[in-house]
Motif scaffolding. Sequence first.
Motif, mmCIF file in Angstrom:
data_model
loop_
_atom_site.group_PDB
_atom_site.id
_atom_site.type_symbol
_atom_site.label_atom_id
_atom_site.label_comp_id
_atom_site.label_asym_id
_atom_site.label_seq_id
_atom_site.Cartn_x
_atom_site.Cartn_y
_atom_site.Cartn_z
ATOM 1 N N ARG A 110 0.761 -1.205 -0.330
ATOM 2 C CA ARG A 110 0.234 0.067 -0.401
ATOM 3 C C ARG A 110 0.986 1.155 0.026
ATOM 4 O O ARG A 110 1.717 1.590 -1.104
ATOM 5 C CB ARG A 110 -0.862 -0.206 1.096
ATOM 6 N N ASP A 111 1.277 2.200 1.655
ATOM 7 C CA ASP A 111 1.473 3.388 1.799
ATOM 8 C C ASP A 111 2.764 2.957 2.311
ATOM 9 O O ASP A 111 3.011 4.428 2.904
ATOM 10 C CB ASP A 111 0.621 4.484 1.404
ATOM 11 N N THR A 112 2.994 2.192 2.297
ATOM 12 C CA THR A 112 4.542 1.886 3.151
ATOM 13 C C THR A 112 5.152 0.869 2.413
ATOM 14 O O THR A 112 5.324 0.397 1.778
ATOM 15 C CB THR A 112 3.927 1.039 4.617
ATOM 16 N N ILE A 113 7.111 1.329 3.062
ATOM 17 C CA ILE A 113 7.703 0.368 2.509
ATOM 18 C C ILE A 113 8.334 -0.341 3.857
ATOM 19 O O ILE A 113 8.646 0.432 4.965
ATOM 20 C CB ILE A 113 9.281 2.000 1.780
ATOM 21 N N TYR A 114 8.844 -1.679 3.976
ATOM 22 C CA TYR A 114 9.478 -2.074 5.004
ATOM 23 C C TYR A 114 10.611 -2.715 4.156
ATOM 24 O O TYR A 114 11.051 -3.086 2.618
ATOM 25 C CB TYR A 114 8.622 -3.729 4.548
ATOM 26 N N GLN A 115 11.387 -2.206 4.713
ATOM 27 C CA GLN A 115 12.961 -2.440 4.331
ATOM 28 C C GLN A 115 13.719 -3.796 5.707
ATOM 29 O O GLN A 115 13.562 -3.324 6.687
ATOM 30 C CB GLN A 115 14.254 -1.638 4.790
ATOM 31 N N LEU A 116 14.505 -4.849 4.865
ATOM 32 C CA LEU A 116 14.745 -5.612 5.851
ATOM 33 C C LEU A 116 16.383 -5.284 5.758
ATOM 34 O O LEU A 116 17.432 -5.188 5.284
ATOM 35 C CB LEU A 116 14.521 -6.900 4.716
ATOM 36 N N THR A 117 16.737 -6.018 7.457
ATOM 37 C CA THR A 117 18.417 -6.198 7.357
ATOM 38 C C THR A 117 18.688 -7.440 7.579
ATOM 39 O O THR A 117 18.073 -7.651 7.800
ATOM 40 C CB THR A 117 18.707 -5.297 8.375
ATOM 41 N N TRP A 118 19.582 -6.816 7.915
ATOM 42 C CA TRP A 118 19.817 -8.556 7.576
ATOM 43 C C TRP A 118 20.768 -9.191 9.337
ATOM 44 O O TRP A 118 19.914 -9.960 9.670
ATOM 45 C CB TRP A 118 21.782 -8.678 6.764
ATOM 46 N N LYS A 119 21.348 -9.086 9.675
ATOM 47 C CA LYS A 119 22.231 -9.365 10.192
ATOM 48 C C LYS A 119 21.893 -8.974 11.476
ATOM 49 O O LYS A 119 21.385 -9.363 12.862
ATOM 50 C CB LYS A 119 23.015 -9.585 10.911
ATOM 51 N N THR A 166 7.354 6.357 4.885
ATOM 52 C CA THR A 166 5.943 6.122 4.283
ATOM 53 C C THR A 166 6.742 6.001 2.881
ATOM 54 O O THR A 166 8.242 6.573 2.322
ATOM 55 C CB THR A 166 5.918 7.462 5.015
ATOM 56 N N LEU A 167 5.819 5.907 2.112
ATOM 57 C CA LEU A 167 6.003 5.614 0.187
ATOM 58 C C LEU A 167 6.734 7.680 -0.070
ATOM 59 O O LEU A 167 6.614 7.142 -0.841
ATOM 60 C CB LEU A 167 4.961 4.952 -0.075
ATOM 61 N N LYS A 168 5.487 8.018 0.237
ATOM 62 C CA LYS A 168 5.708 8.978 -0.169
ATOM 63 C C LYS A 168 6.618 10.127 0.262
ATOM 64 O O LYS A 168 7.255 10.885 -0.745
ATOM 65 C CB LYS A 168 4.234 10.144 0.926
ATOM 66 N N ASP A 169 7.134 10.359 1.388
ATOM 67 C CA ASP A 169 8.580 11.058 1.317
ATOM 68 C C ASP A 169 9.205 10.475 2.121
ATOM 69 O O ASP A 169 10.623 10.931 2.932
ATOM 70 C CB ASP A 169 7.996 12.357 2.820
ATOM 71 N N PHE A 170 9.193 9.002 1.939
ATOM 72 C CA PHE A 170 10.785 7.972 2.796
ATOM 73 C C PHE A 170 10.579 8.380 3.851
ATOM 74 O O PHE A 170 12.021 8.179 5.211
ATOM 75 C CB PHE A 170 11.950 8.376 2.281
ATOM 76 N N LYS A 171 9.568 8.856 5.015
ATOM 77 C CA LYS A 171 10.106 9.277 6.870
ATOM 78 C C LYS A 171 10.068 7.668 7.016
ATOM 79 O O LYS A 171 9.018 7.039 7.346
ATOM 80 C CB LYS A 171 8.472 9.941 7.061
ATOM 81 N N LYS A 172 10.838 7.492 7.995
ATOM 82 C CA LYS A 172 10.847 6.527 9.343
ATOM 83 C C LYS A 172 10.162 6.161 10.316
ATOM 84 O O LYS A 172 10.174 7.912 10.248
ATOM 85 C CB LYS A 172 12.516 6.870 9.225
ATOM 86 N N ILE A 173 8.868 5.514 10.135
ATOM 87 C CA ILE A 173 8.203 5.463 11.222
ATOM 88 C C ILE A 173 7.913 4.091 12.071
ATOM 89 O O ILE A 173 7.232 4.999 13.207
ATOM 90 C CB ILE A 173 6.396 5.495 10.470
#
Length: 171
Positions: free
Chosen positions: A11-20, A28-35
């Motif tokens: 939807r309107d959200t980016i989920y970023q996975l980290t490794w270790k 937020t997708l609109k402005d890349f603000k970490k929420i």
Amino acid sequence: RFFGEGITILRDTIYQLTWKERKVLVYTLKDFKKIKEYDLGTDGWGLTTDGKDLIASDGSSTLYYYDPNGFKLLRTQTITEAGSLSYNLNELEYIDGFIYANQWQAPYILKIDPAKGEIVGKIDLSAITETVKAKYPFALELNGIAFEPSTKKIYITGKNWPELYEIQLGQ
């Protein structure tokens, strides 16, 4: 500070996975603000969405399904190939009802039926991998799948690959 292993958009959200670091960072997708930031509990190897849940891999034969609201683990799914456990499930991409997974340290993309947890197709990308490694000695294994739903285009790349390839998959 974090080793980014992959992202997916729901939807309107980016989920970023980290490794270790075992984190999922939410923007937020609109402005890349970490929420938000969630603890994953396992190493992060791949992340995708089926449009409802988030689906992660940890390099084993298991896929993890999470509720995007609060990142609660909903269920796990063991993936098999011809009756045996699969292995090294890495980068994930959801395409037309199937989960596609890189098989780490192998030139394969696996097509997984999520309803059954079975590999129903195996794409051998040895030719592309060998071509890239011959051109670029620093290039490593295949390690990236991206799907553009509006154009139905599929792209692949790898670790230290300076090129991106568009591929077509048969049904």
